[in-house]
Design an enzyme around this catalytic site. Structure first.
Site, PDB file in Angstrom:
ATOM      1  N   CYS A 191       3.454   4.195   5.265  1.00 62.95           N
ATOM      2  CA  CYS A 191       2.915   5.011   4.917  1.00 62.95           C
ATOM      3  C   CYS A 191       4.108   5.439   3.881  1.00 62.95           C
ATOM      4  O   CYS A 191       4.707   4.746   3.784  1.00 62.95           O
ATOM      5  CB  CYS A 191       3.403   5.923   5.988  1.00 62.95           C
ATOM      6  SG  CYS A 191       2.567   6.477   6.971  1.00 62.95           S
ATOM      7  N   GLY A 211      -0.585   4.727   1.597  1.00 63.24           N
ATOM      8  CA  GLY A 211      -0.679   5.693   2.589  1.00 63.24           C
ATOM      9  C   GLY A 211      -1.554   6.150   2.314  1.00 63.24           C
ATOM     10  O   GLY A 211      -1.890   7.085   0.508  1.00 63.24           O
ATOM     11  N   ASN A 222       7.678   7.185   7.563  1.00 61.78           N
ATOM     12  CA  ASN A 222       7.503   6.049   7.948  1.00 61.78           C
ATOM     13  C   ASN A 222       8.115   5.283   8.707  1.00 61.78           C
ATOM     14  O   ASN A 222       9.104   4.679   8.957  1.00 61.78           O
ATOM     15  CB  ASN A 222       7.592   5.804   6.274  1.00 61.78           C
ATOM     16  CG  ASN A 222       7.056   3.854   6.377  1.00 61.78           C
ATOM     17  OD1 ASN A 222       7.877   3.367   5.446  1.00 61.78           O
ATOM     18  ND2 ASN A 222       6.108   3.497   6.563  1.00 61.78           N
ATOM     19  N   GLY A 223       6.573   4.590   9.392  1.00 62.17           N
ATOM     20  CA  GLY A 223       7.419   3.509  10.842  1.00 62.17           C
ATOM     21  C   GLY A 223       6.548   3.479  11.925  1.00 62.17           C
ATOM     22  O   GLY A 223       5.588   4.404  11.867  1.00 62.17           O
ATOM     23  N   TYR A 226       3.094  -8.059   0.008  1.00 63.86           N
ATOM     24  CA  TYR A 226       2.203  -7.353  -0.015  1.00 63.86           C
ATOM     25  C   TYR A 226       2.349  -5.282   0.025  1.00 63.86           C
ATOM     26  O   TYR A 226       2.098  -5.437  -1.107  1.00 63.86           O
ATOM     27  CB  TYR A 226       0.855  -7.184   0.767  1.00 63.86           C
ATOM     28  CG  TYR A 226       0.027  -6.580   0.983  1.00 63.86           C
ATOM     29  CD1 TYR A 226      -1.154  -6.552  -0.053  1.00 63.86           C
ATOM     30  CD2 TYR A 226      -0.128  -5.675   2.254  1.00 63.86           C
ATOM     31  CE1 TYR A 226      -2.338  -6.352   0.367  1.00 63.86           C
ATOM     32  CE2 TYR A 226      -1.375  -4.790   2.130  1.00 63.86           C
ATOM     33  CZ  TYR A 226      -2.241  -5.366   1.170  1.00 63.86           C
ATOM     34  OH  TYR A 226      -3.701  -4.461   1.269  1.00 63.86           O
TER      35      TYR A 226
HETATM   36  O1  LIG Z   1      -8.524 -11.943   4.614  1.00 58.74           O
HETATM   37  P1  LIG Z   1      -8.844 -10.421   4.704  1.00 58.74           P
HETATM   38  O2  LIG Z   1      -9.000  -9.341   5.599  1.00 58.74           O
HETATM   39  O3  LIG Z   1      -9.767 -10.238   3.171  1.00 58.74           O
HETATM   40  O4  LIG Z   1      -7.028  -9.211   3.651  1.00 58.74           O
HETATM   41  C1  LIG Z   1      -6.850  -9.914   2.634  1.00 58.74           C
HETATM   42  C2  LIG Z   1      -7.030 -10.148   1.374  1.00 58.74           C
HETATM   43  O5  LIG Z   1      -6.484  -8.300   2.068  1.00 58.74           O
HETATM   44  C3  LIG Z   1      -5.491  -7.759   1.000  1.00 58.74           C
HETATM   45  O6  LIG Z   1      -6.044  -7.259  -0.165  1.00 58.74           O
HETATM   46  P2  LIG Z   1      -6.469  -5.507  -0.223  1.00 58.74           P
HETATM   47  O7  LIG Z   1      -8.355  -5.912  -1.183  1.00 58.74           O
HETATM   48  O8  LIG Z   1      -6.402  -5.123   0.721  1.00 58.74           O
HETATM   49  O9  LIG Z   1      -5.536  -5.066  -2.132  1.00 58.74           O
HETATM   50  P3  LIG Z   1      -5.109  -5.089  -2.882  1.00 58.74           P
HETATM   51  O10 LIG Z   1      -5.849  -5.848  -4.581  1.00 58.74           O
HETATM   52  O11 LIG Z   1      -3.865  -5.248  -3.826  1.00 58.74           O
HETATM   53  O12 LIG Z   1      -4.574  -7.416  -3.558  1.00 58.74           O
HETATM   54  C4  LIG Z   1      -4.740  -8.701   0.864  1.00 58.74           C
HETATM   55  O13 LIG Z   1      -4.215  -8.936  -0.974  1.00 58.74           O
HETATM   56  C5  LIG Z   1      -5.805  -9.928   0.504  1.00 58.74           C
HETATM   57  O14 LIG Z   1      -5.990  -9.850  -0.846  1.00 58.74           O
HETATM   58  N1  LIG Z   2       2.311   3.541   8.745  1.00 57.58           N
HETATM   59  C1  LIG Z   2       3.147   4.094   8.696  1.00 57.58           C
HETATM   60  O1  LIG Z   2       3.959   4.523   8.287  1.00 57.58           O
HETATM   61  C2  LIG Z   2       2.676   5.562   9.907  1.00 57.58           C
HETATM   62  C3  LIG Z   2       4.127   7.174  10.639  1.00 57.58           C
HETATM   63  C4  LIG Z   2       3.316   7.306  11.649  1.00 57.58           C
HETATM   64  N2  LIG Z   2       3.491   6.010  13.075  1.00 57.58           N
HETATM   65  C5  LIG Z   2       1.363   7.710  11.537  1.00 57.58           C
HETATM   66  O2  LIG Z   2       0.833   6.994  12.829  1.00 57.58           O
HETATM   67  O3  LIG Z   2       1.252   8.724  11.061  1.00 57.58           O
HETATM   68 MG   LIG Z   3      -5.333  -8.078  -2.665  1.00 60.84          MG
END
Ligand SMILES: O=P(O)(O)OC[C@H]1O[C@H](OP(=O)(O)OP(=O)(O)O)[C@H](O)[C@@H]1O
Ligand SMILES: NC(=O)CC[C@H](N)C(=O)O
Ligand SMILES: [Mg+2]
Ligand code: SF4
Length: 471
Positions: free
Chosen positions: A11, A38, A113-114, A259
């Site tokens: 988040c 988020g 967040n957490g 990421y």
């Molecule tokens: O193995 P998978 O289940 O496909 O997941 C892995 C992919 O998902 C994420 O990218 P995403 O498209 O979520 O976001 P990004 O455009 O910020 O890289 C990550 O960067 C990988 O590319």
């Molecule tokens: N990703 C998060 O930090 C989520 C915060 C909180 N645990 C929720 O579920 O809303």
């Molecule tokens: Mg990606």
């Protein structure tokens, strides 16, 4: 029901105490900058003459707020905001932050967040003391616990510290109090980032430094693990590390660098961009290969590809055109839609790849959907060879600290060997960065790391996403 197959983001939290009456507008801009963390829901609460006014809903920041709401309904000098990706409690309006809790002599708005790993126990205990809950989010438990202890201690700081001592798991918190206080708290391990900035009108606190930049605040420093900071009338009036680390496990989430975070952010002394380039360099040393071009998978594989290219001296060339209007692919609820989303999002740039031996760099493989589709689409666009390089170690375990994956069965590296994954995604070779290579790439960071999703968790964790819905 939404099926979650990817690492959910985090988040985002943002808060400001300013001499001008425009805290909500600043917070809106902060949340827009942090939207990548988020995308399920967003909310802002402001302190106004001892009251807390708020607006929150499901949707993106720009969908939830109108100019009218920000300018006329949320006037105040202190604001706190949140964008949500659910980890405990489902994706409903009631579970969107910030959470407002009333107590005998005041009220607080809490953005979290957490993930609180003992949320179920705490909630059951608070309920037995007569506390009511309106949601199934662990963040509401945090807010209620803090309000409960403020009442008992008859003092905001003492109450926050007392409550912090009972919380287990990951929490970067920003709390706005009706006594005109803005409070920042980071758990003793520092799982989630949190930093502070200032300008001539006040102080802002944000999940990532990129939001301080875009809102006109100069970064001062990160909130230290275990620290509580109080800000009043745009000035810090208290700052001390008061929450104690119980053991040596855990630490800052290393996935922030891989990421989650935006690459123009600096977290705990290390630039996210620099970390990702270092990861790519390490990958080139660990898994060299003869190739004509290096390509990054947009978006979050692009910086590691730069590093791989620098270290290997193989030219960096774009392999895909990305449709910038499509979000991160995990927001699509069914496998069919996810497959479609990858094709919609990344279209191969034929002119660059025909007849080429390609090193394709991405940050992670979760279920394998993205890698399989893009390797196939590169090959059908004429690539001679595709060598996949991944700037995280194999993702084998679920996370309990603010990211979400529904089951280890969905993690391809939990079910298959690296050779099997290589075959499954149709690549000519596959190499993942080692844990040592990853840590070396992030060595400028001041904190120690959590690497639980690669190495497994030492502590048993006692909360699932649905747990609080059943109580
Ligand atoms: O193995 P998978 O289940 O496909 O997941 C892995 C992919 O998902 C994420 O990218 P995403 O498209 O979520 O976001 P990004 O455009 O910020 O890289 C990550 O960067 C990988 O590319
Ligand atoms: N990703 C998060 O930090 C989520 C915060 C909180 N645990 C929720 O579920 O809303
Ligand atoms: Mg990606
Ligand atoms: S388990 Fe992985 S994603 Fe979760 S906090 Fe630890 S490093 Fe981050």
């Amino acid at each position: 029901m939404e099926i979650s197959d990817k690492i959910h983001e985090e988040c985002a939290v943002f808060g400001v105490s300013t001499l001008k009456e425009e805290a909500a507008g600043i917070t809106y801009n902060g949340l827009l900058t942090l939207q990548h963390r988020g995308q399920e829901g967003a909310g802002i609460a402001v302190v106004s003459k001892g009251k807390i006014l708020y607006h929150k809903n499901l949707g993106l920041v720009s969908e939830v707020f109108s100019g009218n709401v920000l300018q006329n309904r949320l006037k105040g000098h202190i604001a706190v905001g949140h964008t949500r990706y659910s980890t405990t409690g489902s994706n409903t309006k009631e579970n969107v932050g910030p959470f407002i809790t009333e107590y005998l002599t005041g009220r607080i708005a809490t953005a979290h967040n957490g993930n609180i790993t003992n949320a179920l126990e705490l909630r059951t205990q608070l309920k037995s003391y007569g506390v009511d809950f309106n949601s199934s989010s662990d963040s509401e438990v945090v807010s209620a616990l803090i309000a409960y202890h403020i009442t008992r201690e008859q003092d905001t700081l003492k109450g926050v510290i007392k409550a912090g001592g009972y919380l287990k798991g990951a929490f970067s918190l920003i709390i706005a109090g009706s006594e005109n206080k803005l409070i920042a708290v980071r758990d003793p391990k520092g799982y989630r980032p949190l930093c502070i900035g200032k300008n001539s009108d006040g102080i802002a606190v944000a999940s990532e430094s990129c939001a301080l930049d875009t809102c006109g605040f100069d970064y001062i420093r990160d909130v230290r693990p275990g620290e509580v900071i109080i800000i009043e009338n745009g000035k810090i009036t208290y700052e001390e590390v008061v929450l104690k680390n119980e053991d040596e496990t855990g630490g800052l989430c290393i996935f922030e660098y891989i990421y989650f975070a935006r690459h123009d952010s600096v977290i705990d002394g290390l630039s996210v961009y620099e970390a990702r380039v270092n990861m790519g360099k390490a990958l080139a040393r660990e898994y060299p290969v003869e190739a004509d071009i290096v390509c990054g998978v947009p978006d979050s594989g692009l910086e590691a590809a730069i590093g791989y290219s620098i270290e290997s001296n193989i030219p960096l060339v774009p392999a895909f055109v990305k449709n910038r209007y499509i979000g991160r692919s995990f927001i699509y609820p069914t496998q069919d839609m996810r497959d479609y989303a990858v094709r919609l999002k990344l279209n191969p740039l034929k002119a660059n790849i025909e007849g080429k031996r390609i090193v394709l760099v991405d940050d992670s493989i979760v279920r394998g959907t993205t890698s399989e589709k893009i390797v196939r689409s590169l090959k059908s666009a004429g690539a001679k060879e595709v060598h996949m390089r991944i700037s995280s170690p194999p993702f084998r375990y679920t996370c309990h600290y603010g990211t979400d994956i529904d089951s280890p069965d969905n993690l391809i590296a939990n079910k298959m060997s690296i050779d099997e994954i290589c075959k499954q995604i149709g690549a000519d070779s596959l190499g993942y960065i080692s844990i040592e290579g990853l840590k070396e790439a992030c060595k400028k960071c001041r904190l120690s790391f959590c690497t639980g999703c690669f190495t497994g968790h030492k502590c048993k964790v006692s909360v699932t996403k649905q747990d609080l819905e059943e109580v």
